[in-house]
Design a protein around this motif. Sequence first.
Motif, PDB file in Angstrom:
ATOM      1  N   UNK A 149       0.857  -1.188   0.000  1.00 38.23           N
ATOM      2  CA  UNK A 149       0.000   0.000   0.000  1.00 38.23           C
ATOM      3  C   UNK A 149       0.888   1.232   0.000  1.00 38.23           C
ATOM      4  N   UNK A 150       0.474   2.263  -0.735  1.00 38.46           N
ATOM      5  CA  UNK A 150       1.291   3.470  -0.868  1.00 38.46           C
ATOM      6  C   UNK A 150       0.388   4.693  -0.949  1.00 38.46           C
ATOM      7  N   UNK A 151       0.658   5.690  -0.129  1.00 43.68           N
ATOM      8  CA  UNK A 151      -0.074   6.956  -0.183  1.00 43.68           C
ATOM      9  C   UNK A 151       0.729   7.943  -1.019  1.00 43.68           C
ATOM     10  N   UNK A 152       0.119   8.422  -2.099  1.00 49.65           N
ATOM     11  CA  UNK A 152       0.802   9.337  -3.011  1.00 49.65           C
ATOM     12  C   UNK A 152       0.577  10.792  -2.591  1.00 49.65           C
ATOM     13  N   UNK A 153       1.518  11.664  -2.886  1.00 48.56           N
ATOM     14  CA  UNK A 153       1.309  13.094  -2.618  1.00 48.56           C
ATOM     15  C   UNK A 153       0.085  13.611  -3.352  1.00 48.56           C
ATOM     16  N   UNK A 154      -0.840  14.213  -2.636  1.00 50.95           N
ATOM     17  CA  UNK A 154      -2.076  14.807  -3.138  1.00 50.95           C
ATOM     18  C   UNK A 154      -3.098  13.781  -3.617  1.00 50.95           C
ATOM     19  N   UNK A 155      -2.654  12.719  -4.285  1.00 45.25           N
ATOM     20  CA  UNK A 155      -3.591  11.770  -4.874  1.00 45.25           C
ATOM     21  C   UNK A 155      -4.050  10.689  -3.905  1.00 45.25           C
ATOM     22  N   UNK A 156      -3.341  10.524  -2.799  1.00 49.78           N
ATOM     23  CA  UNK A 156      -3.820   9.666  -1.739  1.00 49.78           C
ATOM     24  C   UNK A 156      -3.605   8.181  -1.945  1.00 49.78           C
ATOM     25  N   UNK A 157      -4.595   7.346  -1.528  1.00 51.65           N
ATOM     26  CA  UNK A 157      -4.438   5.884  -1.495  1.00 51.65           C
ATOM     27  C   UNK A 157      -4.059   5.293  -2.847  1.00 51.65           C
ATOM     28  N   UNK A 158      -3.092   4.383  -2.828  1.00 47.06           N
ATOM     29  CA  UNK A 158      -2.655   3.701  -4.039  1.00 47.06           C
ATOM     30  C   UNK A 158      -1.899   2.445  -3.606  1.00 47.06           C
ATOM     31  N   UNK A 159      -1.157   1.892  -4.533  1.00 46.54           N
ATOM     32  CA  UNK A 159      -0.251   0.771  -4.272  1.00 46.54           C
ATOM     33  C   UNK A 159       0.911   0.934  -5.234  1.00 46.54           C
ATOM     34  N   UNK A 160       1.940   0.125  -5.075  1.00 47.37           N
ATOM     35  CA  UNK A 160       3.073   0.211  -5.992  1.00 47.37           C
ATOM     36  C   UNK A 160       2.610  -0.019  -7.432  1.00 47.37           C
ATOM     37  N   UNK A 161       1.764  -1.042  -7.637  1.00 46.31           N
ATOM     38  CA  UNK A 161       1.260  -1.329  -8.986  1.00 46.31           C
ATOM     39  C   UNK A 161       0.411  -0.185  -9.514  1.00 46.31           C
ATOM     40  N   UNK A 162      -0.503   0.324  -8.690  1.00 45.38           N
ATOM     41  CA  UNK A 162      -1.394   1.373  -9.157  1.00 45.38           C
ATOM     42  C   UNK A 162      -0.650   2.687  -9.384  1.00 45.38           C
ATOM     43  N   UNK A 163       0.391   2.943  -8.586  1.00 44.39           N
ATOM     44  CA  UNK A 163       1.206   4.139  -8.802  1.00 44.39           C
ATOM     45  C   UNK A 163       1.927   4.058 -10.139  1.00 44.39           C
ATOM     46  N   UNK A 164       2.412   2.868 -10.489  1.00 44.82           N
ATOM     47  CA  UNK A 164       3.054   2.681 -11.794  1.00 44.82           C
ATOM     48  C   UNK A 164       2.047   2.910 -12.918  1.00 44.82           C
ATOM     49  N   UNK A 165       0.846   2.373 -12.754  1.00 43.69           N
ATOM     50  CA  UNK A 165      -0.190   2.570 -13.766  1.00 43.69           C
ATOM     51  C   UNK A 165      -0.574   4.029 -13.897  1.00 43.69           C
ATOM     52  N   UNK A 166      -0.670   4.725 -12.768  1.00 44.13           N
ATOM     53  CA  UNK A 166      -1.012   6.140 -12.790  1.00 44.13           C
ATOM     54  C   UNK A 166       0.061   6.944 -13.510  1.00 44.13           C
ATOM     55  N   UNK A 167       1.321   6.629 -13.252  1.00 46.37           N
ATOM     56  CA  UNK A 167       2.416   7.345 -13.897  1.00 46.37           C
ATOM     57  C   UNK A 167       2.359   7.186 -15.416  1.00 46.37           C
ATOM     58  N   UNK A 168       2.059   5.973 -15.867  1.00 46.59           N
ATOM     59  CA  UNK A 168       1.968   5.721 -17.306  1.00 46.59           C
ATOM     60  C   UNK A 168       0.794   6.485 -17.915  1.00 46.59           C
ATOM     61  N   UNK A 169      -0.358   6.448 -17.252  1.00 43.96           N
ATOM     62  CA  UNK A 169      -1.537   7.134 -17.791  1.00 43.96           C
ATOM     63  C   UNK A 169      -1.348   8.646 -17.796  1.00 43.96           C
ATOM     64  N   UNK A 170      -0.634   9.176 -16.803  1.00 46.47           N
ATOM     65  CA  UNK A 170      -0.445  10.625 -16.750  1.00 46.47           C
ATOM     66  C   UNK A 170       0.338  11.130 -17.958  1.00 46.47           C
ATOM     67  N   UNK A 171       1.184  10.275 -18.501  1.00 43.81           N
ATOM     68  CA  UNK A 171       1.953  10.676 -19.681  1.00 43.81           C
ATOM     69  C   UNK A 171       1.072  10.775 -20.928  1.00 43.81           C
TER      70      UNK A 171
END
Length: 244
Positions: A149-171
């Motif tokens: 489980x990982x809490x991201x700055x401003x975006x809140x609850x996530x996970x290592x996998x979901x943070x990777x997915x978010x980074x890809x989609x943000x591009x």
Amino acid sequence: MHNVTRPFPWLHRLVALALVAMLAACASGPNANPRDPLEPFNRGMTDVNDAVDSAVLKPVATVYRDITPDPVRTGVNNFFQNLGDVWSFINATLQLRPREAAENFLRFNVNTVFGVAGLFDVASDMGLERTRLDFGQTLGRWGVPSGPYLVLPLFGPSSIRDAAGFSIESRGDLVQGLSDIPMRNSLYVLRAVETRANLLRATNLLEGAALDKYSFTRDLYLQRRESQIEDLKDKGIGLKDDAE
């Protein structure tokens, strides 16, 4: 020059942040939750996010909700949901979900052309259902574990996998592709405020019900994501809005 064309380059460094946070896990105590070995880091980030939310995001979102007419808010929400249909189409395709891919592809085109750039949800009136799919779900669909489980700055609850997915989609964010920087930044802010305004009621309920808001939010997030991934794997269906 690179940072001028990408006003929020830190969004693309969330995966790096996740990796750094993983290294911090070695400092966690022996009684750490196995799904949340980064709890000290996550609680600290939650405190930072809550402070920013209390000082800026929640007050602005409350004013926005109170002064903006409902039809205008509906149009704003429809506009950003329409942009999201593009990524839902891509993820449905990657997940080999032809029905959901076709529906989201048609939704985007119908609403963009006949719904005035997505301000009106014509596609729903035609019976084309929206399926919300993100890249974190796509990774999970093909067996990538969620990781801690990982809490991201401003975006809140996530996970290592979901943070990777978010980074890809943000591009691939369509708003980021706008060449007009003031317009692009205005849309970033409007989307953040609209998203926060939609969560005001849920936040108030959470604050009034949870003894430990951090643990409650973490467990709810992880259970919800696990359920979504299992639905994708076992039932072979997409995730409708009402399942969120």
